[in-house]
Design a protein around this motif. Structure first.
Motif, PDB file in Angstrom:
ATOM      1  N   GLN A   1      -3.699  -8.624  -1.364  1.00 37.10           N
ATOM      2  CA  GLN A   1      -3.089  -7.560  -1.438  1.00 37.10           C
ATOM      3  C   GLN A   1      -2.263  -5.809  -0.966  1.00 37.10           C
ATOM      4  OE1 GLN A   1      -1.641  -6.513  -4.237  1.00 37.10           O
ATOM      5  NE2 GLN A   1      -1.402  -4.677  -4.565  1.00 37.10           N
ATOM      6  N   VAL A   2      -2.062  -4.751  -0.461  1.00 32.89           N
ATOM      7  CA  VAL A   2      -2.028  -4.588   0.951  1.00 32.89           C
ATOM      8  C   VAL A   2      -2.110  -2.673   0.449  1.00 32.89           C
ATOM      9  CG1 VAL A   2      -0.370  -3.351   2.251  1.00 32.89           C
ATOM     10  CG2 VAL A   2      -0.612  -5.180   2.141  1.00 32.89           C
ATOM     11  N   GLN A   3      -2.612  -2.096   0.675  1.00 33.40           N
ATOM     12  CA  GLN A   3      -2.645  -0.568   0.200  1.00 33.40           C
ATOM     13  C   GLN A   3      -1.956   0.305   1.874  1.00 33.40           C
ATOM     14  OE1 GLN A   3      -6.456  -2.071   0.393  1.00 33.40           O
ATOM     15  NE2 GLN A   3      -4.959  -3.074  -1.076  1.00 33.40           N
ATOM     16  N   LEU A   4      -1.266   1.338   0.816  1.00 28.79           N
ATOM     17  CA  LEU A   4      -0.565   2.129   1.636  1.00 28.79           C
ATOM     18  C   LEU A   4      -1.120   3.547   2.112  1.00 28.79           C
ATOM     19  CD1 LEU A   4       2.925   1.279   1.823  1.00 28.79           C
ATOM     20  CD2 LEU A   4       1.536   0.150   3.273  1.00 28.79           C
ATOM     21  N   VAL A   5      -1.931   4.791   3.326  1.00 30.55           N
ATOM     22  CA  VAL A   5      -2.397   5.571   2.776  1.00 30.55           C
ATOM     23  C   VAL A   5      -1.151   6.638   3.683  1.00 30.55           C
ATOM     24  CG1 VAL A   5      -3.491   7.013   2.954  1.00 30.55           C
ATOM     25  CG2 VAL A   5      -4.345   4.536   1.777  1.00 30.55           C
ATOM     26  N   GLU A   6      -0.831   7.397   2.735  1.00 24.69           N
ATOM     27  CA  GLU A   6       0.084   8.466   4.130  1.00 24.69           C
ATOM     28  C   GLU A   6      -0.882   9.624   4.415  1.00 24.69           C
ATOM     29  OE1 GLU A   6       3.230   6.970   0.403  1.00 24.69           O
ATOM     30  OE2 GLU A   6       1.641   7.904   0.841  1.00 24.69           O
ATOM     31  N   SER A   7      -0.334  10.397   5.457  1.00 24.56           N
ATOM     32  CA  SER A   7      -0.466  11.303   5.245  1.00 24.56           C
ATOM     33  C   SER A   7       0.144  12.514   7.041  1.00 24.56           C
ATOM     34  CB  SER A   7      -1.497  11.907   6.408  1.00 24.56           C
ATOM     35  OG  SER A   7      -1.830  10.414   7.634  1.00 24.56           O
ATOM     36  N   GLY A   8       0.349  13.715   6.611  1.00 27.52           N
ATOM     37  CA  GLY A   8       0.347  14.785   7.125  1.00 27.52           C
ATOM     38  C   GLY A   8       1.527  15.558   6.877  1.00 27.52           C
ATOM     39  N   CYS A  22       1.310   6.255   8.486  1.00 35.78           N
ATOM     40  CA  CYS A  22       1.462   5.866   6.777  1.00 35.78           C
ATOM     41  C   CYS A  22       0.793   4.595   7.462  1.00 35.78           C
ATOM     42  CB  CYS A  22       2.416   5.165   6.070  1.00 35.78           C
ATOM     43  SG  CYS A  22       2.001   4.132   4.748  1.00 35.78           S
ATOM     44  N   ALA A  23      -0.633   4.459   6.847  1.00 33.40           N
ATOM     45  CA  ALA A  23      -1.523   2.713   7.374  1.00 33.40           C
ATOM     46  C   ALA A  23      -1.670   2.045   6.543  1.00 33.40           C
ATOM     47  CB  ALA A  23      -2.728   3.806   7.686  1.00 33.40           C
ATOM     48  N   SER A  70       9.126   5.307  13.259  1.00 38.99           N
ATOM     49  CA  SER A  70       8.898   3.921  14.270  1.00 38.99           C
ATOM     50  C   SER A  70       7.324   3.274  14.103  1.00 38.99           C
ATOM     51  CB  SER A  70       8.252   5.147  15.316  1.00 38.99           C
ATOM     52  OG  SER A  70       7.135   6.081  15.227  1.00 38.99           O
ATOM     53  N   ARG A  71       6.999   2.302  14.522  1.00 45.32           N
ATOM     54  CA  ARG A  71       6.084   1.055  13.851  1.00 45.32           C
ATOM     55  C   ARG A  71       5.538   1.066  15.549  1.00 45.32           C
ATOM     56  NH1 ARG A  71       7.834  -3.368   9.395  1.00 45.32           N
ATOM     57  NH2 ARG A  71       5.487  -3.470   9.490  1.00 45.32           N
ATOM     58  N   ASP A  72       3.746   1.255  15.284  1.00 43.88           N
ATOM     59  CA  ASP A  72       3.179   1.010  16.527  1.00 43.88           C
ATOM     60  C   ASP A  72       2.567  -0.283  16.724  1.00 43.88           C
ATOM     61  OD1 ASP A  72       0.197   3.431  17.047  1.00 43.88           O
ATOM     62  OD2 ASP A  72       1.121   1.692  15.283  1.00 43.88           O
ATOM     63  N   ASN A  73       2.916  -0.919  15.054  1.00 42.02           N
ATOM     64  CA  ASN A  73       1.736  -2.036  14.893  1.00 42.02           C
ATOM     65  C   ASN A  73       2.023  -2.714  14.004  1.00 42.02           C
ATOM     66  OD1 ASN A  73       0.262  -1.371  13.379  1.00 42.02           O
ATOM     67  ND2 ASN A  73      -1.293  -0.183  15.436  1.00 42.02           N
ATOM     68  N   VAL A  74       1.664  -3.357  12.922  1.00 46.04           N
ATOM     69  CA  VAL A  74       2.477  -4.492  12.171  1.00 46.04           C
ATOM     70  C   VAL A  74       1.964  -3.425  10.506  1.00 46.04           C
ATOM     71  CG1 VAL A  74       0.054  -5.760  12.127  1.00 46.04           C
ATOM     72  CG2 VAL A  74       2.316  -6.442  10.859  1.00 46.04           C
ATOM     73  N   ARG A  75       0.400  -2.025  11.058  1.00 41.18           N
ATOM     74  CA  ARG A  75      -0.281  -1.741  10.289  1.00 41.18           C
ATOM     75  C   ARG A  75       0.231  -0.259   9.976  1.00 41.18           C
ATOM     76  NH1 ARG A  75      -5.083  -2.558   9.319  1.00 41.18           N
ATOM     77  NH2 ARG A  75      -5.318  -5.021  10.339  1.00 41.18           N
ATOM     78  N   THR A  76       1.214   0.115  10.692  1.00 45.81           N
ATOM     79  CA  THR A  76       1.143   1.812  11.168  1.00 45.81           C
ATOM     80  C   THR A  76       2.100   2.055  11.158  1.00 45.81           C
ATOM     81  OG1 THR A  76      -1.067   1.883  11.563  1.00 45.81           O
ATOM     82  CG2 THR A  76      -0.101   3.559  11.974  1.00 45.81           C
TER      83      THR A  76
END
Length: 118
Positions: A1-8, A22-23, A70-76
């Motif tokens: 399972q994956v959780q996504l948390v937005e901010s900003g 989004c992390a 943009s995407r700086d790694n697999v998770r952000t």
């Protein structure tokens, strides 16, 4: 399972900028596409921008030239929003695909409000 948390999200005047983040946490190494959708009151949810694992991007016509994903790694994943307009006002949702898939979204964040005043 994956959780996504937005901010900003927040309130900004027309012409201003915001950066959404989004992390992802959990089983992130099988994620495929990640994207940002938005939903304004009384309207259907729409895809704003997406990015593949390889870095290929897609933008909706209404945001081309103003928004950058943009995407700086697999998770952000990020959404830089410039030259904001009142019609950009919406709840913005981060989404991700599982099992390296493209074009479909299986996981969703809780959403972050973006309000652009005229």
């Amino acid at each position: 399972q994956v959780q996504l948390v937005e901010s900003g999200g927040g309130l900004v005047q027309a012409g201003g900028s915001l950066r959404l983040s989004c992390a992802a946490s959990g089983s992130v190494f099988t994620l495929g596409d990640m994207g940002w959708h938005r939903q304004a009151p009384g309207k259907q949810r729409e895809l704003v921008a997406s990015i593949t694992n390889g870095g290929s991007t897609f933008y909706g016509d209404s945001v081309k030239g103003r928004f950058t994903i943009s995407r700086d790694n697999v998770r952000t994943v990020y959404l830089q929003m410039n030259s904001l307009k009142p019609e950009d006002t919406a709840v913005y949702y981060c989404a991700a695909a599982k099992n390296w898939r493209t074009g479909v979204y299986d996981y969703w964040g809780q959403g972050t409000q973006v309000t652009v005043s005229s």
